[in-house]
Design a protein around this motif. Structure first.
Motif, mmCIF file in Angstrom:
data_model
loop_
_atom_site.group_PDB
_atom_site.id
_atom_site.type_symbol
_atom_site.label_atom_id
_atom_site.label_comp_id
_atom_site.label_asym_id
_atom_site.label_seq_id
_atom_site.Cartn_x
_atom_site.Cartn_y
_atom_site.Cartn_z
ATOM 1 N N PHE A 24 -31.227 10.110 -25.131
ATOM 2 C CA PHE A 24 -31.041 10.180 -23.687
ATOM 3 C C PHE A 24 -29.719 10.811 -23.275
ATOM 4 O O PHE A 24 -28.799 10.959 -24.070
ATOM 5 C CB PHE A 24 -31.183 8.781 -23.077
ATOM 6 C CG PHE A 24 -30.075 7.840 -23.455
ATOM 7 C CD1 PHE A 24 -30.093 7.175 -24.664
ATOM 8 C CD2 PHE A 24 -29.014 7.629 -22.601
ATOM 9 C CE1 PHE A 24 -29.069 6.307 -25.015
ATOM 10 C CE2 PHE A 24 -27.983 6.768 -22.936
ATOM 11 C CZ PHE A 24 -28.015 6.108 -24.149
ATOM 12 N N ILE A 25 -29.689 11.165 -22.001
ATOM 13 C CA ILE A 25 -28.475 11.719 -21.405
ATOM 14 C C ILE A 25 -27.781 10.577 -20.686
ATOM 15 O O ILE A 25 -28.339 9.973 -19.768
ATOM 16 C CB ILE A 25 -28.850 12.865 -20.454
ATOM 17 C CG1 ILE A 25 -29.566 13.932 -21.288
ATOM 18 C CG2 ILE A 25 -27.615 13.423 -19.763
ATOM 19 C CD1 ILE A 25 -30.277 14.959 -20.487
ATOM 20 N N ASP A 69 -25.922 9.627 -18.299
ATOM 21 C CA ASP A 69 -25.285 10.176 -17.098
ATOM 22 C C ASP A 69 -24.449 9.166 -16.310
ATOM 23 O O ASP A 69 -23.422 9.537 -15.743
ATOM 24 C CB ASP A 69 -26.303 10.924 -16.206
ATOM 25 C CG ASP A 69 -27.614 10.203 -15.991
ATOM 26 O OD1 ASP A 69 -27.779 9.090 -16.520
ATOM 27 O OD2 ASP A 69 -28.474 10.757 -15.275
ATOM 28 N N THR A 90 -25.960 17.956 -17.225
ATOM 29 C CA THR A 90 -27.199 17.279 -17.630
ATOM 30 C C THR A 90 -28.199 18.317 -18.164
ATOM 31 O O THR A 90 -28.804 18.128 -19.218
ATOM 32 C CB THR A 90 -27.809 16.502 -16.442
ATOM 33 O OG1 THR A 90 -26.876 15.489 -16.072
ATOM 34 C CG2 THR A 90 -29.134 15.854 -16.803
ATOM 35 N N ALA A 147 -29.555 18.521 -22.006
ATOM 36 C CA ALA A 147 -31.001 18.491 -22.256
ATOM 37 C C ALA A 147 -31.443 19.762 -22.989
ATOM 38 O O ALA A 147 -32.179 19.700 -23.985
ATOM 39 C CB ALA A 147 -31.761 18.346 -20.942
ATOM 40 N N TYR A 152 -34.832 11.313 -22.161
ATOM 41 C CA TYR A 152 -34.777 10.800 -20.793
ATOM 42 C C TYR A 152 -33.351 10.718 -20.275
ATOM 43 O O TYR A 152 -32.380 10.891 -21.012
ATOM 44 C CB TYR A 152 -35.458 9.425 -20.720
ATOM 45 C CG TYR A 152 -34.811 8.362 -21.582
ATOM 46 C CD1 TYR A 152 -35.143 8.229 -22.931
ATOM 47 C CD2 TYR A 152 -33.879 7.479 -21.056
ATOM 48 C CE1 TYR A 152 -34.564 7.258 -23.718
ATOM 49 C CE2 TYR A 152 -33.290 6.493 -21.844
ATOM 50 C CZ TYR A 152 -33.636 6.390 -23.171
ATOM 51 O OH TYR A 152 -33.053 5.429 -23.956
ATOM 52 N N LYS A 153 -33.286 10.432 -18.972
ATOM 53 C CA LYS A 153 -31.978 10.263 -18.335
ATOM 54 C C LYS A 153 -31.718 8.777 -18.149
ATOM 55 O O LYS A 153 -32.551 8.070 -17.591
ATOM 56 C CB LYS A 153 -31.984 10.940 -16.958
ATOM 57 C CG LYS A 153 -31.813 12.423 -17.010
ATOM 58 C CD LYS A 153 -31.224 12.957 -15.721
ATOM 59 C CE LYS A 153 -32.287 13.176 -14.676
ATOM 60 N NZ LYS A 153 -31.779 13.972 -13.543
ATOM 61 N N GLN A 154 -30.569 8.342 -18.564
ATOM 62 C CA GLN A 154 -30.206 6.927 -18.429
ATOM 63 C C GLN A 154 -30.337 6.458 -16.977
ATOM 64 O O GLN A 154 -30.845 5.372 -16.709
ATOM 65 C CB GLN A 154 -28.753 6.770 -18.908
ATOM 66 C CG GLN A 154 -28.215 5.356 -18.818
ATOM 67 C CD GLN A 154 -26.699 5.339 -18.806
ATOM 68 O OE1 GLN A 154 -26.066 6.262 -18.290
ATOM 69 N NE2 GLN A 154 -26.122 4.305 -19.372
ATOM 70 N N SER A 155 -29.925 7.304 -16.044
ATOM 71 C CA SER A 155 -29.923 6.915 -14.631
ATOM 72 C C SER A 155 -31.319 6.607 -14.095
ATOM 73 O O SER A 155 -31.468 5.948 -13.072
ATOM 74 C CB SER A 155 -29.276 8.012 -13.783
ATOM 75 O OG SER A 155 -29.990 9.216 -13.951
ATOM 76 N N GLN A 156 -32.348 7.106 -14.798
ATOM 77 C CA GLN A 156 -33.716 6.874 -14.346
ATOM 78 C C GLN A 156 -34.303 5.575 -14.881
ATOM 79 O O GLN A 156 -35.430 5.214 -14.561
ATOM 80 C CB GLN A 156 -34.632 8.037 -14.784
ATOM 81 C CG GLN A 156 -34.217 9.388 -14.249
ATOM 82 C CD GLN A 156 -34.123 9.371 -12.730
ATOM 83 O OE1 GLN A 156 -35.089 9.062 -12.057
ATOM 84 N NE2 GLN A 156 -32.943 9.674 -12.196
ATOM 85 N N LEU A 208 -37.789 15.751 -18.679
ATOM 86 C CA LEU A 208 -36.968 14.562 -18.419
ATOM 87 C C LEU A 208 -37.727 13.541 -17.582
ATOM 88 O O LEU A 208 -37.586 12.333 -17.774
ATOM 89 C CB LEU A 208 -35.659 14.951 -17.727
ATOM 90 C CG LEU A 208 -34.644 15.698 -18.603
ATOM 91 C CD1 LEU A 208 -33.412 16.091 -17.793
ATOM 92 C CD2 LEU A 208 -34.213 14.829 -19.790
ATOM 93 N N SER A 229 -38.539 9.979 -18.925
ATOM 94 C CA SER A 229 -37.943 8.845 -18.212
ATOM 95 C C SER A 229 -39.021 7.852 -17.791
ATOM 96 O O SER A 229 -38.803 6.635 -17.836
ATOM 97 C CB SER A 229 -37.148 9.326 -16.995
ATOM 98 O OG SER A 229 -36.112 10.203 -17.414
#
Ligand code: ADP
Ligand code: TRP
Length: 331
Positions: free
Chosen positions: A40-41, A43, A60, A64, A80-84, A307, A311
């Motif tokens: 994951f990113i 963020d 980002t 990715a 995936y994105k951590q923020s999601q 992503l 996510s």
């Protein structure tokens, strides 16, 4: 039999560099064969230091595209994105109640900032936000939410992993149940600490990185800036404490290393020559990945889709784990 779970994250705080590649990306991609991989990113971690929305967005995409260009197959691994994954922040709040403040006081990044403030005779809390102070707890949530068994990282993350284990064990102990999976850091000796241009650890925070996908001309120019000593061309040189050779070893086969080592020891080779050899081998190694990267980075919609799909899947896994944790804690 169920596969083990491998997980790692990279902050979108700067352009990915060869330290990230050898320390985290390459080993992580290798693990996708034998593990359920979740990459994951990170963020929200970036927010502690970056308050520029444009930069976060740009980085980002870069992180990715780097994962994908380096060979991560989105149908074989979650990206995936951590923020999601909002459950991360729910778990992080829970974990705070199991984390001794003293443990956070010992975290390297926080300690280094306090030390710097003290050296400069500033208030020791100057520039320290609570996100930075509690960083290891959020990282523990990233890891524990997904039942990670192995976490491929560079050596700089060893302390964070120890803290994750500490926090998880403390929670499990209190409830006398293995609610959280205890992860194992996967730190490879040969690539745990890639050297930067100035001989310190390569890091975005030291401004001494070699970005992975620079165009060849820029890459060559940067490699020519690697710090060496002032020995003349004729002099015999020691490969083992040379920044150029340390980087060369990451890309070269044993045979290639031996050949360059002989040139160092024979004398008559200038630093420009050693750097040129490093440039050539690095350029050749990254070229196929760079080609993919350059296409991907122009294709934001494709990255967005990957992503988003990743996510969504990550959130499903996370929701189940959160439900389980909450139930056990009495919520
Ligand atoms: P940076 O230190 O440049 O900000 P990150 O903290 O985003 O990089 O690191 C992402 C991953 O890359 C982590 O697993 C980290 O351990 C690894 N990594 C970063 N720099 C190096 C390095 N010089 N050598 C080996 N691994 C590294
Ligand atoms: N802290 C890591 C770094 O600075 C990034 C990160 C955040 C991470 N959460 C993680 C790495 C979970 C591995 C697992 O590089």
């Amino acid at each position: 039999m169920n596969k083990g779970i491998s997980l790692t994250g990279i902050k979108p705080t700067g352009t990915p560099h060869i330290g990230n590649y050898f320390g985290a990306i390459k080993p992580a991609i290798k693990l996708t064969k034998d593990y359920d991989a979740r990459y994951f990113i990170a963020d929200y971690h970036a927010l502690n230091s970056t308050k520029d929305p444009k930069k976060i967005k740009k980085m980002t995409y870069e992180v990715a595209a780097t994962w994908l260009a380096c060979g991560l197959e989105p149908d074989k691994a979650l990206v995936y994105k951590q923020s999601q994954v909002a459950e991360t922040f729910e778990l992080s709040t829970i974990l705070l109640a199991f984390t001794a403040k003293g443990l956070m006081n010992r975290a390297h990044a926080y300690k280094a900032l306090v030390q710097k403030n003290s050296d400069l005779k500033r208030d020791i809390d100057d520039g320290v936000n609570m996100g930075l102070f509690t960083y290891p707890v959020l990282m523990a949530a990233d890891i524990l939410l997904f039942d990670s068994d192995v976490v491929p990282v560079g050596k700089d993350q060893a302390q964070h992993l120890e803290m994750t284990i500490d926090i998880a064990q403390s929670l499990n102990h209190i409830y006398n149940k293995d609610i959280l999976t205890i992860p194992k850091p996967l730190i490879r000796k040969k690539t745990q600490n890639v050297t930067g241009l100035d001989g310190r650890k390569m890091s975005k925070s030291y401004n001494n990185t070699i970005p992975l996908f620079l165009p060849p001309k820029k890459l060559r120019k940067l490699i020519m800036k690697i710090v060496t000593n002032s020995q003349s061309i004729e002099e015999v040189k020691s490969p083992d404490d040379c920044n150029v050779f340390k980087l060369y070893k990451l890309f070269a086969s044993e045979q290639q290393q031996e050949k360059l080592r002989e040139k160092y020891l024979a004398g008559g080779m200038g630093w420009g020559h050693a750097k040129q050899e490093l440039f050539e081998i690095m350029n050749e190694t990254v070229e196929p990945m760079r080609e993919k990267y350059n296409i991907l980075i122009e294709n934001k919609k494709y990255i967005d889709d990957i992503l988003e799909t990743g996510s969504n899947k990550a959130r499903e896994i996370a929701a189940k784990k959160m439900e389980y944790i909450k139930k056990n804690l009495g919520f």
